[in-house]
Structures are given as structure tokens and as C-alpha cells.
Write a protein that holds these residues in place. Sequence first.
Motif, PDB file in Angstrom:
ATOM      1  N   SER A 263       1.193  -0.913  -0.455  1.00 61.01           N
ATOM      2  CA  SER A 263      -0.054  -0.301   0.156  1.00 61.01           C
ATOM      3  C   SER A 263       0.787   1.217  -0.132  1.00 61.01           C
ATOM      4  CB  SER A 263      -0.773  -0.337   1.313  1.00 61.01           C
ATOM      5  OG  SER A 263      -0.043   0.219   2.668  1.00 61.01           O
ATOM      6  N   SER A 264       2.541   0.766   0.245  1.00 58.85           N
ATOM      7  CA  SER A 264       2.699   2.336   0.420  1.00 58.85           C
ATOM      8  C   SER A 264       4.556   2.215   0.250  1.00 58.85           C
ATOM      9  CB  SER A 264       2.954   2.616   2.638  1.00 58.85           C
ATOM     10  OG  SER A 264       3.760   3.385   1.886  1.00 58.85           O
ATOM     11  N   PRO A 265       4.917   3.222  -0.990  1.00 53.91           N
ATOM     12  CA  PRO A 265       6.135   2.744  -1.676  1.00 53.91           C
ATOM     13  C   PRO A 265       7.445   2.936  -0.576  1.00 53.91           C
ATOM     14  CG  PRO A 265       5.109   4.785  -2.214  1.00 53.91           C
ATOM     15  CD  PRO A 265       4.682   4.457  -1.662  1.00 53.91           C
ATOM     16  N   LEU A 266       6.791   4.037   0.107  1.00 53.29           N
ATOM     17  CA  LEU A 266       7.560   3.893   1.610  1.00 53.29           C
ATOM     18  C   LEU A 266       8.132   2.856   2.695  1.00 53.29           C
ATOM     19  CD1 LEU A 266       7.016   8.069   3.050  1.00 53.29           C
ATOM     20  CD2 LEU A 266       9.491   7.260   1.010  1.00 53.29           C
ATOM     21  N   ALA A 267       6.614   2.507   3.256  1.00 53.12           N
ATOM     22  CA  ALA A 267       6.896   1.551   3.652  1.00 53.12           C
ATOM     23  C   ALA A 267       7.826  -0.082   3.054  1.00 53.12           C
ATOM     24  CB  ALA A 267       5.693   0.960   3.657  1.00 53.12           C
ATOM     25  N   LEU A 268       7.349   0.147   1.750  1.00 54.13           N
ATOM     26  CA  LEU A 268       8.421  -1.197   1.329  1.00 54.13           C
ATOM     27  C   LEU A 268       9.309  -0.864   1.119  1.00 54.13           C
ATOM     28  CD1 LEU A 268       8.276  -3.320  -1.360  1.00 54.13           C
ATOM     29  CD2 LEU A 268       8.079  -1.806  -2.895  1.00 54.13           C
ATOM     30  N   LEU A 269      10.351   0.892   1.015  1.00 55.24           N
ATOM     31  CA  LEU A 269      11.686   1.029   1.103  1.00 55.24           C
ATOM     32  C   LEU A 269      12.361   1.106   2.608  1.00 55.24           C
ATOM     33  CD1 LEU A 269      14.020   2.392  -0.173  1.00 55.24           C
ATOM     34  CD2 LEU A 269      12.638   4.815   1.026  1.00 55.24           C
ATOM     35  N   ALA A 270      11.428   1.305   3.235  1.00 54.36           N
ATOM     36  CA  ALA A 270      11.819   1.110   4.586  1.00 54.36           C
ATOM     37  C   ALA A 270      12.257  -0.522   4.660  1.00 54.36           C
ATOM     38  CB  ALA A 270      10.939   1.272   5.811  1.00 54.36           C
ATOM     39  N   TRP A 271      11.448  -1.072   4.493  1.00 54.11           N
ATOM     40  CA  TRP A 271      11.788  -3.086   4.912  1.00 54.11           C
ATOM     41  C   TRP A 271      12.706  -3.578   4.455  1.00 54.11           C
ATOM     42  CZ3 TRP A 271       8.876  -4.737   8.759  1.00 54.11           C
ATOM     43  CH2 TRP A 271       8.547  -6.639   8.722  1.00 54.11           C
ATOM     44  N   VAL A 272      12.011  -2.989   2.832  1.00 56.95           N
ATOM     45  CA  VAL A 272      13.556  -3.999   1.731  1.00 56.95           C
ATOM     46  C   VAL A 272      14.976  -2.662   2.444  1.00 56.95           C
ATOM     47  CG1 VAL A 272      14.312  -4.227  -0.240  1.00 56.95           C
ATOM     48  CG2 VAL A 272      12.167  -5.171   0.457  1.00 56.95           C
ATOM     49  N   GLY A 273      14.879  -1.553   2.378  1.00 59.35           N
ATOM     50  CA  GLY A 273      16.311  -0.453   2.407  1.00 59.35           C
ATOM     51  C   GLY A 273      17.073  -1.421   2.908  1.00 59.35           C
ATOM     52  N   GLU A 274      16.401  -1.495   4.708  1.00 56.80           N
ATOM     53  CA  GLU A 274      17.368  -2.190   5.703  1.00 56.80           C
ATOM     54  C   GLU A 274      17.967  -2.752   5.306  1.00 56.80           C
ATOM     55  OE1 GLU A 274      15.346  -2.933  10.078  1.00 56.80           O
ATOM     56  OE2 GLU A 274      15.106  -4.621   9.762  1.00 56.80           O
ATOM     57  N   LYS A 275      17.198  -4.019   5.012  1.00 57.16           N
ATOM     58  CA  LYS A 275      18.229  -5.314   4.686  1.00 57.16           C
ATOM     59  C   LYS A 275      19.689  -4.811   3.648  1.00 57.16           C
ATOM     60  CE  LYS A 275      15.093  -7.293   7.456  1.00 57.16           C
ATOM     61  NZ  LYS A 275      15.416  -6.967   8.511  1.00 57.16           N
ATOM     62  N   LEU A 276      19.273  -3.720   2.934  1.00 54.36           N
ATOM     63  CA  LEU A 276      20.056  -3.906   2.070  1.00 54.36           C
ATOM     64  C   LEU A 276      21.087  -2.789   2.025  1.00 54.36           C
ATOM     65  CD1 LEU A 276      18.069  -2.622  -1.155  1.00 54.36           C
ATOM     66  CD2 LEU A 276      19.426  -4.637  -1.089  1.00 54.36           C
ATOM     67  N   LEU A 277      21.022  -2.250   4.016  1.00 52.09           N
ATOM     68  CA  LEU A 277      22.026  -1.478   4.570  1.00 52.09           C
ATOM     69  C   LEU A 277      22.620  -2.503   5.693  1.00 52.09           C
ATOM     70  CD1 LEU A 277      20.117   1.795   5.241  1.00 52.09           C
ATOM     71  CD2 LEU A 277      21.778   1.442   3.192  1.00 52.09           C
ATOM     72  N   GLU A 278      21.936  -3.336   6.639  1.00 44.01           N
ATOM     73  CA  GLU A 278      21.966  -3.848   7.131  1.00 44.01           C
ATOM     74  C   GLU A 278      23.090  -5.343   6.835  1.00 44.01           C
ATOM     75  OE1 GLU A 278      19.999  -6.625  11.870  1.00 44.01           O
ATOM     76  OE2 GLU A 278      19.536  -4.121  10.680  1.00 44.01           O
ATOM     77  N   TRP A 279      22.913  -6.373   5.958  1.00 39.62           N
ATOM     78  CA  TRP A 279      22.957  -6.677   5.735  1.00 39.62           C
ATOM     79  C   TRP A 279      24.307  -6.915   4.542  1.00 39.62           C
ATOM     80  CZ3 TRP A 279      18.296 -10.522   3.826  1.00 39.62           C
ATOM     81  CH2 TRP A 279      17.229 -10.567   5.130  1.00 39.62           C
ATOM     82  N   THR A 280      25.115  -5.827   4.035  1.00 40.36           N
ATOM     83  CA  THR A 280      25.964  -5.536   3.371  1.00 40.36           C
ATOM     84  C   THR A 280      27.596  -5.004   3.843  1.00 40.36           C
ATOM     85  OG1 THR A 280      25.318  -3.078   2.707  1.00 40.36           O
ATOM     86  CG2 THR A 280      24.559  -5.086   1.374  1.00 40.36           C
ATOM     87  N   ASP A 281      28.814  -4.952   3.189  1.00 38.46           N
ATOM     88  CA  ASP A 281      29.637  -4.567   4.118  1.00 38.46           C
ATOM     89  C   ASP A 281      29.526  -3.598   4.059  1.00 38.46           C
ATOM     90  OD1 ASP A 281      31.804  -4.476   5.656  1.00 38.46           O
ATOM     91  OD2 ASP A 281      33.192  -6.253   4.201  1.00 38.46           O
ATOM     92  N   VAL A 282      29.414  -3.112   2.707  1.00 42.05           N
ATOM     93  CA  VAL A 282      29.689  -0.788   2.503  1.00 42.05           C
ATOM     94  C   VAL A 282      28.496  -0.831   1.900  1.00 42.05           C
ATOM     95  CG1 VAL A 282      30.585   0.359   1.083  1.00 42.05           C
ATOM     96  CG2 VAL A 282      32.312  -1.395   1.790  1.00 42.05           C
ATOM     97  N   ASP A 283      27.508  -0.419   2.569  1.00 40.99           N
ATOM     98  CA  ASP A 283      25.924   0.226   2.132  1.00 40.99           C
ATOM     99  C   ASP A 283      25.838   0.166   0.443  1.00 40.99           C
ATOM    100  OD1 ASP A 283      25.288   0.929   4.742  1.00 40.99           O
ATOM    101  OD2 ASP A 283      25.467   2.706   4.843  1.00 40.99           O
ATOM    102  N   PRO A 284      25.338  -0.333   0.018  1.00 36.89           N
ATOM    103  CA  PRO A 284      25.401  -0.104  -2.061  1.00 36.89           C
ATOM    104  C   PRO A 284      24.437   1.836  -1.906  1.00 36.89           C
ATOM    105  CG  PRO A 284      23.701  -1.662  -0.131  1.00 36.89           C
ATOM    106  CD  PRO A 284      23.850  -0.428   0.101  1.00 36.89           C
ATOM    107  N   PRO A 285      25.093   2.246  -3.054  1.00 39.23           N
ATOM    108  CA  PRO A 285      24.698   3.115  -3.994  1.00 39.23           C
ATOM    109  C   PRO A 285      23.587   3.553  -3.697  1.00 39.23           C
ATOM    110  CG  PRO A 285      26.397   2.152  -5.347  1.00 39.23           C
ATOM    111  CD  PRO A 285      25.846   1.022  -4.221  1.00 39.23           C
ATOM    112  N   VAL A 286      22.733   4.517  -3.325  1.00 39.44           N
ATOM    113  CA  VAL A 286      21.006   5.547  -3.578  1.00 39.44           C
ATOM    114  C   VAL A 286      20.758   4.761  -4.473  1.00 39.44           C
ATOM    115  CG1 VAL A 286      19.822   7.083  -3.464  1.00 39.44           C
ATOM    116  CG2 VAL A 286      21.393   6.847  -1.999  1.00 39.44           C
TER     117      VAL A 286
END
Length: 383
Positions: A263-286
Amino acid sequence: MSLPANATLSPTPFKIAIPQKDIDDLEVLLRLSKLPPPTYEGSLKQYGVTNAWMKEMKAYWETSFNWRKHEAEINKLPQFTVPVKNLDGNEYSIHFIGIYSKNPDAVPLLLMHGWPGSFLEFLDIIPILAASTSPAYHIIVPSLPGYAYSTQGALNKPFGMTDVAYLMNELMVGLGFGAANGGYVAQGGDIGAMLSRIQQYRYADCKAAHVNMFIAAGEHSLEGLTEQEVINSTRLGSFRSTGSAYAQMHATRPSTIGHALASSPLALLAWVGEKLLEWTDVDPPVEKILQLVTMWWFTETFPRSIYPYRELLSADLMAPATTKPFGYSMFPKELVPTPKAWVDAETNGKLVWYKGHESGGHFAAMELPEVLAQDINEFVLGL
């Protein structure tokens, strides 16, 4: 596309073409979507994505991100869709990138993503592997059922990992890469790693598997491990205690979280973005983060993609010990950087290739494409 003579499938060329209305609607939703008020928890990364990060990402998504640019870049790669029949007789349209070598000795290589990923994870490693001449490859990069441009699982009954493994094997066999033609090598991380193990065990067509994540079953001794391996092995405990709530939600209330995030692109960004930040050694590019999340939004991937979690948290899906060659690349910031000795024990000594790295995380193909490509090359050359 020139398929082997014994191919039985006839793929249809595919190009991504998101309707302009969908892009316009996303822009409106982003503009109207609210961010929560600042909180203490929202200022600390240990509690998830921060208020500051979400604010910056929302602004960039609204004003600077250009989906059409990404769409054009992705469409430079040869994409296809093809109907593949499951054991129950139902057909599923599978989307994939397919690059075929003219080398008669080329090795068919199946690259499979996990969650929260997609075929996009492999965009940077594909040209590296395609340029390899020793070995040369036929490269197949599918969207797993429910992800991106592949159709989702059955609507009237459970659909799970064994279904996906069967469909992926049928895809490779149908493209002419079955056992009768020498077989194929499966490679993956996350769910893709689990599928590689299942396919290697179940199907003669999969002649070898290489993974960059390995979840060990049962208990293993710390005896004989190096100090660093002991430290690495504790990451699983930390993940279970502070980082696995999302998986519990996927497994126990998939419909609820599916509705919430659809229902919300921002909700999707928060849920998925957290994993892309937390599960990588270096934060991926925006741009990498927004490329994935935007594609997920347009294709309504999230609610269609989390079906494996009901199985993952309720049953042991790990395949029995293989009788075929197995390779393992260990990246230290992986969720589960399993020690080599544990992998060797669980593969009955069929771990014929291993390399431990000093950097890199869960999304190895995206984070360190050159490194992972070299690992795959070394493993395949040793077969």
C-alpha cells in the motif's frame, strides 16, 4: 538466441516497459506519503532505518531518481519469458536473462537470487562472466516465481521451494542444458543457495553447485576453528536475537505484511532498504537501492515473494549430503558465515572448492562482482 538442438522450450524476447501511468502514480504516492515524527529509536541504526535516512531517500526518490534510465540499461541485456510446466500440470511464465556462448565447450551456469533480491543483483557480474573464455559460459539468470516479471505461485494451494527447484531445473533442461547435454552448474546466495543445494541433490541435470551462503543444519563443534571463524559463527546467534523478526512476520503473517507493504512505496523502502543496508559490508549506492525497490513496487513483488518463509521457519529444507562437487565462498559479513569445516562435514567431503574472503556480505554478486566471478571461474575450472 541460439539454443542447443535438443532444447524443448521456445522463449519469447522480453523488454521491460512500465506504463507511464504507473510512474506518474508512484510520483504522486511519494509526494503524498508521510514520514513518521522523529523518535529516539529512529535516530539509531540498531533499531532499523533512521528518520534521517528515510527523509533523504524520499527526497532523492521524488526529485532525482529516473526509472526510465534504469529501464533502458536493463533492457540492453537479452531478456526472455517462457512457460514452464510444474509437476501439478500448471504452467508458470518464467522471466530470465539469457546469454549464450558460441564456444561449444561453454558451461551452462544458472544464477539464482534470494530475498530481498532479484535478477538485478547479477547485472554487474553478468558481463564479467560473459567475457570469460576459460571457462566460457551460457548464462541463465531467472526471476524466481513471484519475483519481478515471473508469475507467482499457485493461488489455490501451497507453493514452495520444491516447486521452485523443479521449475528452475525444468527451465534449464528445456533450454537444452540437461544431463543429456552435459548438465549445468547452479549458483546462488540466500534462497538461491538453498535452491542450488536442492537441485544438486534431486536432479541429475545439476552436475555441481556453488554457493555464497550455507546454513548448517544441527549443532557443530567449535573445536578446531580459528579465532575468526568462532567470531564469525556467532553472527547467526546475533541475527536470530535481533535481526530475524522480519522472517517471523513473513512466515506467520504473510498476508498482513503483504497488504501493508503493497500500500505504500515508503513502507516498502523501509522494509527492504533496511536489509540492503544491514546485510552488506558497505552500504549500496542510493541508485542501486532505489532501482530494486522501484522495480519491486511496479511489479508488486513483495507480497508474491515471501512464500518460502512459511517453510523455512517450520521445516528442514536443507538437502541431504550431496554426491556431486560443491563449492563455497565465505564472505564475513554474511548473515551466516558458516565455517569451512561445517560445510565439509555436511557435504560428506564433497566440498571440492572453498575460499574465505576478508570483506563482502550477503549480496556478493552485487557487492563484489569481480571477486565472486573469479570464485565461480576457479570452481568451474576444477570440475
